[in-house]
Write a protein that holds these residues in place. Structure first.
Motif, PDB file in Angstrom:
ATOM      1  N   ASN A 138       0.144  14.426  -4.666  1.00 49.93           N
ATOM      2  CA  ASN A 138       0.500  15.788  -4.817  1.00 49.93           C
ATOM      3  C   ASN A 138      -0.342  16.562  -3.785  1.00 49.93           C
ATOM      4  OD1 ASN A 138       1.613  15.593  -7.254  1.00 49.93           O
ATOM      5  ND2 ASN A 138      -0.033  15.987  -8.511  1.00 49.93           N
ATOM      6  N   GLU A 139      -1.096  16.387  -3.279  1.00 49.14           N
ATOM      7  CA  GLU A 139      -2.210  16.725  -2.187  1.00 49.14           C
ATOM      8  C   GLU A 139      -1.322  16.718  -0.634  1.00 49.14           C
ATOM      9  OE1 GLU A 139      -5.960  15.678   0.110  1.00 49.14           O
ATOM     10  OE2 GLU A 139      -6.370  15.801  -2.181  1.00 49.14           O
ATOM     11  N   SER A 140      -0.910  15.311  -0.697  1.00 51.88           N
ATOM     12  CA  SER A 140      -0.397  15.111   0.655  1.00 51.88           C
ATOM     13  C   SER A 140       1.279  15.526   0.822  1.00 51.88           C
ATOM     14  CB  SER A 140      -0.609  13.706   1.151  1.00 51.88           C
ATOM     15  OG  SER A 140       0.343  13.020   0.162  1.00 51.88           O
ATOM     16  N   GLY A 141       1.720  15.802  -0.406  1.00 52.96           N
ATOM     17  CA  GLY A 141       3.369  16.175  -0.297  1.00 52.96           C
ATOM     18  C   GLY A 141       4.233  14.782  -0.217  1.00 52.96           C
ATOM     19  N   GLY A 142       3.560  13.721  -0.281  1.00 49.93           N
ATOM     20  CA  GLY A 142       4.411  12.519  -0.309  1.00 49.93           C
ATOM     21  C   GLY A 142       3.581  11.373   0.155  1.00 49.93           C
ATOM     22  N   LEU A 143       4.066  10.156  -0.007  1.00 49.21           N
ATOM     23  CA  LEU A 143       3.477   8.900   0.334  1.00 49.21           C
ATOM     24  C   LEU A 143       4.208   8.130   0.964  1.00 49.21           C
ATOM     25  CD1 LEU A 143       0.889   8.375  -2.622  1.00 49.21           C
ATOM     26  CD2 LEU A 143       0.344   9.496  -0.396  1.00 49.21           C
ATOM     27  N   ARG A 184       0.768  -1.096   0.040  1.00 47.83           N
ATOM     28  CA  ARG A 184      -0.137   0.114   0.153  1.00 47.83           C
ATOM     29  C   ARG A 184       0.731   1.112  -0.015  1.00 47.83           C
ATOM     30  NH1 ARG A 184      -2.726   2.155   5.514  1.00 47.83           N
ATOM     31  NH2 ARG A 184      -0.687   1.673   7.094  1.00 47.83           N
ATOM     32  N   LEU A 185       0.333   2.197  -0.617  1.00 51.19           N
ATOM     33  CA  LEU A 185       0.825   3.873  -0.501  1.00 51.19           C
ATOM     34  C   LEU A 185      -0.083   4.451   0.467  1.00 51.19           C
ATOM     35  CD1 LEU A 185       1.605   3.316  -3.934  1.00 51.19           C
ATOM     36  CD2 LEU A 185       3.298   4.695  -3.089  1.00 51.19           C
ATOM     37  N   TYR A 186       0.408   5.243   1.274  1.00 48.05           N
ATOM     38  CA  TYR A 186      -0.719   5.898   2.195  1.00 48.05           C
ATOM     39  C   TYR A 186       0.080   7.326   2.683  1.00 48.05           C
ATOM     40  CZ  TYR A 186       2.193   4.309   6.026  1.00 48.05           C
ATOM     41  OH  TYR A 186       3.240   3.792   7.086  1.00 48.05           O
ATOM     42  N   ASP A 187      -1.012   8.109   3.049  1.00 47.83           N
ATOM     43  CA  ASP A 187      -0.559   9.383   3.463  1.00 47.83           C
ATOM     44  C   ASP A 187      -0.817   9.672   4.980  1.00 47.83           C
ATOM     45  OD1 ASP A 187      -3.311   9.604   4.112  1.00 47.83           O
ATOM     46  OD2 ASP A 187      -3.516  11.308   2.443  1.00 47.83           O
ATOM     47  N   GLY A 188      -0.361  10.722   5.634  1.00 48.72           N
ATOM     48  CA  GLY A 188      -0.744  11.156   6.997  1.00 48.72           C
ATOM     49  C   GLY A 188      -2.184  10.760   7.690  1.00 48.72           C
ATOM     50  N   CYS A 189      -2.913  10.886   6.747  1.00 43.97           N
ATOM     51  CA  CYS A 189      -4.465  11.003   7.177  1.00 43.97           C
ATOM     52  C   CYS A 189      -4.981   9.471   7.027  1.00 43.97           C
ATOM     53  CB  CYS A 189      -5.397  11.756   6.389  1.00 43.97           C
ATOM     54  SG  CYS A 189      -4.801  13.381   6.475  1.00 43.97           S
ATOM     55  N   GLY A 190      -4.255   8.379   6.527  1.00 41.76           N
ATOM     56  CA  GLY A 190      -4.602   6.962   6.571  1.00 41.76           C
ATOM     57  C   GLY A 190      -5.228   6.520   5.024  1.00 41.76           C
ATOM     58  N   ARG A 191      -5.105   7.537   4.463  1.00 45.90           N
ATOM     59  CA  ARG A 191      -5.765   7.245   3.023  1.00 45.90           C
ATOM     60  C   ARG A 191      -4.727   6.354   2.352  1.00 45.90           C
ATOM     61  NH1 ARG A 191      -7.202  13.214   1.270  1.00 45.90           N
ATOM     62  NH2 ARG A 191      -5.144  13.391   2.016  1.00 45.90           N
ATOM     63  N   SER A 192      -5.379   5.372   1.742  1.00 45.16           N
ATOM     64  CA  SER A 192      -4.501   4.269   1.311  1.00 45.16           C
ATOM     65  C   SER A 192      -5.137   3.929  -0.376  1.00 45.16           C
ATOM     66  CB  SER A 192      -4.308   2.961   2.147  1.00 45.16           C
ATOM     67  OG  SER A 192      -4.093   3.261   3.326  1.00 45.16           O
ATOM     68  N   PHE A 193      -3.877   3.609  -1.143  1.00 43.56           N
ATOM     69  CA  PHE A 193      -3.936   2.715  -2.330  1.00 43.56           C
ATOM     70  C   PHE A 193      -3.411   1.444  -2.088  1.00 43.56           C
ATOM     71  CE2 PHE A 193      -5.121   6.875  -3.709  1.00 43.56           C
ATOM     72  CZ  PHE A 193      -6.032   6.772  -4.715  1.00 43.56           C
ATOM     73  N   VAL A 194      -3.792   0.351  -2.555  1.00 46.02           N
ATOM     74  CA  VAL A 194      -3.550  -1.052  -2.266  1.00 46.02           C
ATOM     75  C   VAL A 194      -3.475  -1.673  -3.436  1.00 46.02           C
ATOM     76  CG1 VAL A 194      -3.854  -3.226  -0.836  1.00 46.02           C
ATOM     77  CG2 VAL A 194      -4.589  -0.876   0.067  1.00 46.02           C
ATOM     78  N   GLY A 195      -2.430  -2.195  -3.840  1.00 44.31           N
ATOM     79  CA  GLY A 195      -2.009  -3.170  -4.969  1.00 44.31           C
ATOM     80  C   GLY A 195      -1.375  -4.598  -4.633  1.00 44.31           C
ATOM     81  N   PHE A 196      -1.159  -5.141  -6.011  1.00 45.16           N
ATOM     82  CA  PHE A 196      -0.251  -6.289  -5.593  1.00 45.16           C
ATOM     83  C   PHE A 196       0.695  -6.390  -6.623  1.00 45.16           C
ATOM     84  CE2 PHE A 196      -3.671  -7.907  -8.244  1.00 45.16           C
ATOM     85  CZ  PHE A 196      -3.316  -8.648  -9.132  1.00 45.16           C
ATOM     86  N   SER A 197       1.741  -7.011  -6.579  1.00 45.17           N
ATOM     87  CA  SER A 197       2.717  -7.127  -7.712  1.00 45.17           C
ATOM     88  C   SER A 197       3.648  -8.381  -7.527  1.00 45.17           C
ATOM     89  CB  SER A 197       3.618  -6.160  -7.236  1.00 45.17           C
ATOM     90  OG  SER A 197       4.968  -6.253  -8.496  1.00 45.17           O
ATOM     91  N   ARG A 198       4.077  -8.884  -8.581  1.00 45.40           N
ATOM     92  CA  ARG A 198       4.859 -10.045  -8.454  1.00 45.40           C
ATOM     93  C   ARG A 198       6.437  -9.774  -8.202  1.00 45.40           C
ATOM     94  NH1 ARG A 198       3.525 -12.545 -13.970  1.00 45.40           N
ATOM     95  NH2 ARG A 198       1.290 -11.815 -13.974  1.00 45.40           N
ATOM     96  N   ASN A 199       6.703  -8.290  -8.429  1.00 47.47           N
ATOM     97  CA  ASN A 199       7.954  -7.883  -8.018  1.00 47.47           C
ATOM     98  C   ASN A 199       7.853  -6.655  -7.286  1.00 47.47           C
ATOM     99  OD1 ASN A 199      10.475  -6.608  -7.988  1.00 47.47           O
ATOM    100  ND2 ASN A 199      10.755  -6.619 -10.234  1.00 47.47           N
TER     101      ASN A 199
END
Length: 103
Positions: A53-58, A11-26
């Motif tokens: 862009n909104e959070s300034g980093g993940l 997952r990639l997430y910001d300081g407010c707990g919003r997350s994008f979750v994915g899967f990968s073989r690598n």
């Protein structure tokens, strides 16, 4: 000797707990690619780029490493990773969005 690739759910997430979750073989390759694209404002997945862009980093986090007991073909491996992705989205709740499109 070639390094072993690590498959899994991330997952990639910001300081407010919003997350994008994915899967990968690598996972490591995916982490490097996504962080590079996001820094260049060139991520093809626009909602993820907007959050960056909104959070300034993940923050990138490996949620679950997937090590199958035997060699799996691509379709079976993707299906098993997708099942783990759905489980993690359920555990993370409403603030988690899938990067991969549902099938």
């Amino acid at each position: 000797m070639r390094a072993q690739l690590i498959a899994g759910v991330y997952r990639l997430y910001d300081g407010c707990g919003r997350s994008f979750v994915g899967f990968s073989r690598n996972v490591e390759g995916t982490r490097k690619r996504l962080m590079f694209e996001l820094a260049l404002n060139a991520c093809s997945y626009k909602p993820l780029q907007e959050l960056y862009n909104e959070s300034g980093g993940l923050t990138f986090e490996l949620l679950e490493e997937f090590s199958p007991e035997s060699e799996l073909d691509d379709v079976v491996m993707d299906a098993q990773l997708r099942a783990r992705l759905y489980r993690w989205c359920g555990e993370l709740g409403d603030k988690a969005v899938q990067i991969q499109r549902p099938i």
